[in-house]
Design a protein around this motif. Structure first.
Motif, PDB file in Angstrom:
ATOM      1  N   GLY A  35     -15.493  36.112  31.901  1.00  0.00           N
ATOM      2  CA  GLY A  35     -14.255  36.507  32.554  1.00  0.00           C
ATOM      3  C   GLY A  35     -14.117  35.959  33.949  1.00  0.00           C
ATOM      4  O   GLY A  35     -14.996  35.256  34.455  1.00  0.00           O
ATOM      5  N   ALA A  49      -9.121  38.571  34.206  1.00  0.00           N
ATOM      6  CA  ALA A  49      -9.032  38.402  32.757  1.00  0.00           C
ATOM      7  C   ALA A  49     -10.432  38.281  32.190  1.00  0.00           C
ATOM      8  O   ALA A  49     -11.338  37.807  32.866  1.00  0.00           O
ATOM      9  CB  ALA A  49      -8.208  37.175  32.386  1.00  0.00           C
ATOM     10  N   ILE A  51     -12.674  37.673  28.200  1.00  0.00           N
ATOM     11  CA  ILE A  51     -12.586  37.286  26.795  1.00  0.00           C
ATOM     12  C   ILE A  51     -13.945  37.474  26.149  1.00  0.00           C
ATOM     13  O   ILE A  51     -14.978  37.124  26.732  1.00  0.00           O
ATOM     14  CB  ILE A  51     -12.086  35.822  26.661  1.00  0.00           C
ATOM     15  N   SER A  56     -11.249  38.237  21.754  1.00  0.00           N
ATOM     16  CA  SER A  56     -10.397  39.319  22.263  1.00  0.00           C
ATOM     17  C   SER A  56     -10.258  39.183  23.765  1.00  0.00           C
ATOM     18  O   SER A  56     -11.234  38.896  24.462  1.00  0.00           O
ATOM     19  CB  SER A  56     -11.000  40.677  21.922  1.00  0.00           C
ATOM     20  N   THR A  57      -9.037  39.391  24.253  1.00  0.00           N
ATOM     21  CA  THR A  57      -8.768  39.190  25.673  1.00  0.00           C
ATOM     22  C   THR A  57      -8.265  40.466  26.338  1.00  0.00           C
ATOM     23  O   THR A  57      -7.733  41.370  25.691  1.00  0.00           O
ATOM     24  CB  THR A  57      -7.721  38.084  25.877  1.00  0.00           C
ATOM     25  N   ASN A  58      -8.432  40.486  27.649  1.00  0.00           N
ATOM     26  CA  ASN A  58      -7.986  41.602  28.470  1.00  0.00           C
ATOM     27  C   ASN A  58      -7.501  41.027  29.788  1.00  0.00           C
ATOM     28  O   ASN A  58      -8.179  40.176  30.368  1.00  0.00           O
ATOM     29  CB  ASN A  58      -9.141  42.579  28.695  1.00  0.00           C
ATOM     30  N   TYR A  59      -6.332  41.496  30.250  1.00  0.00           N
ATOM     31  CA  TYR A  59      -5.749  40.959  31.476  1.00  0.00           C
ATOM     32  C   TYR A  59      -5.383  42.082  32.444  1.00  0.00           C
ATOM     33  O   TYR A  59      -4.983  43.168  32.021  1.00  0.00           O
ATOM     34  CB  TYR A  59      -4.470  40.173  31.177  1.00  0.00           C
ATOM     35  N   THR A  68      -3.607  32.727  31.348  1.00  0.00           N
ATOM     36  CA  THR A  68      -4.184  32.715  30.008  1.00  0.00           C
ATOM     37  C   THR A  68      -5.665  32.360  30.102  1.00  0.00           C
ATOM     38  O   THR A  68      -6.018  31.329  30.683  1.00  0.00           O
ATOM     39  CB  THR A  68      -3.476  31.692  29.109  1.00  0.00           C
ATOM     40  N   ILE A  69      -6.502  33.198  29.525  1.00  0.00           N
ATOM     41  CA  ILE A  69      -7.932  32.928  29.486  1.00  0.00           C
ATOM     42  C   ILE A  69      -8.282  32.379  28.107  1.00  0.00           C
ATOM     43  O   ILE A  69      -7.727  32.819  27.091  1.00  0.00           O
ATOM     44  CB  ILE A  69      -8.752  34.196  29.818  1.00  0.00           C
ATOM     45  N   SER A  70      -9.178  31.408  28.108  1.00  0.00           N
ATOM     46  CA  SER A  70      -9.647  30.836  26.849  1.00  0.00           C
ATOM     47  C   SER A  70     -11.110  30.469  26.994  1.00  0.00           C
ATOM     48  O   SER A  70     -11.654  30.463  28.101  1.00  0.00           O
ATOM     49  CB  SER A  70      -8.803  29.617  26.451  1.00  0.00           C
ATOM     50  N   ARG A  71     -11.693  30.130  25.858  1.00  0.00           N
ATOM     51  CA  ARG A  71     -13.149  29.948  25.876  1.00  0.00           C
ATOM     52  C   ARG A  71     -13.554  28.927  24.820  1.00  0.00           C
ATOM     53  O   ARG A  71     -13.007  28.913  23.728  1.00  0.00           O
ATOM     54  CB  ARG A  71     -13.793  31.310  25.593  1.00  0.00           C
ATOM     55  N   VAL A  78     -15.572  28.826  30.009  1.00  0.00           N
ATOM     56  CA  VAL A  78     -14.375  29.662  30.013  1.00  0.00           C
ATOM     57  C   VAL A  78     -13.350  29.028  30.944  1.00  0.00           C
ATOM     58  O   VAL A  78     -13.720  28.419  31.958  1.00  0.00           O
ATOM     59  CB  VAL A  78     -14.708  31.108  30.435  1.00  0.00           C
TER      60      VAL A  78
END
Length: 121
Positions: A35, A49, A51, A56-59, A68-71, A78
């Motif tokens: 994160g 944020a 992940i 699963s994501t949390n903001y 936008t978070i991605s991995r 990340v």
């Protein structure tokens, strides 16, 4: 030893975009959540944020719809895509990873060194 190396911070005008990256390296057995946190001058560090390994994501409410978070699990990396930036997004952004190395110890939180994001009005 585990290291988190961040990149992508900088100075941008309000309404602009930046993309932060954070790569974890070293003796990593598995990574649970990754994160981004931020800390503005005079304020406490806050979650931006996160992940999980499953995606699963949390903001934070303040960034929903803009960040936008991605991995990439294969690269232990990340990303944080930040759009429609506002002056109040100005802060030092820290990468976090909760991971297990090859020791018997339980998962542990590791932190990057921080990268400055400055949004001018």
């Amino acid at each position: 030893q585990v290291q988190l190396v961040e990149s992508g911070g900088g100075l941008v005008q309000a309404g602009g975009s930046l993309r932060l990256s954070c790569a974890a390296s070293g003796s990593i057995f598995s990574i649970n959540a990754m994160g981004w946190y931020r800390q503005a001058p005079g304020k406490q560090r806050e979650l931006v944020a996160a992940i999980t390994s499953g995606g699963s994501t949390n903001y934070a409410d303040s960034v929903k719809g803009r960040f936008t978070i991605s991995r990439d699990n294969a690269k232990n990396t990340v990303y944080l895509q930040m759009n429609s930036l506002k002056p109040e997004d100005t802060a030092v952004y820290y990468c976090n990873a909760r991971l297990s190395d090859y020791s018997p110890a339980p998962p542990y939180d590791y932190w990057g060194q921080g990268t400055q994001v400055t949004v001018s009005s």
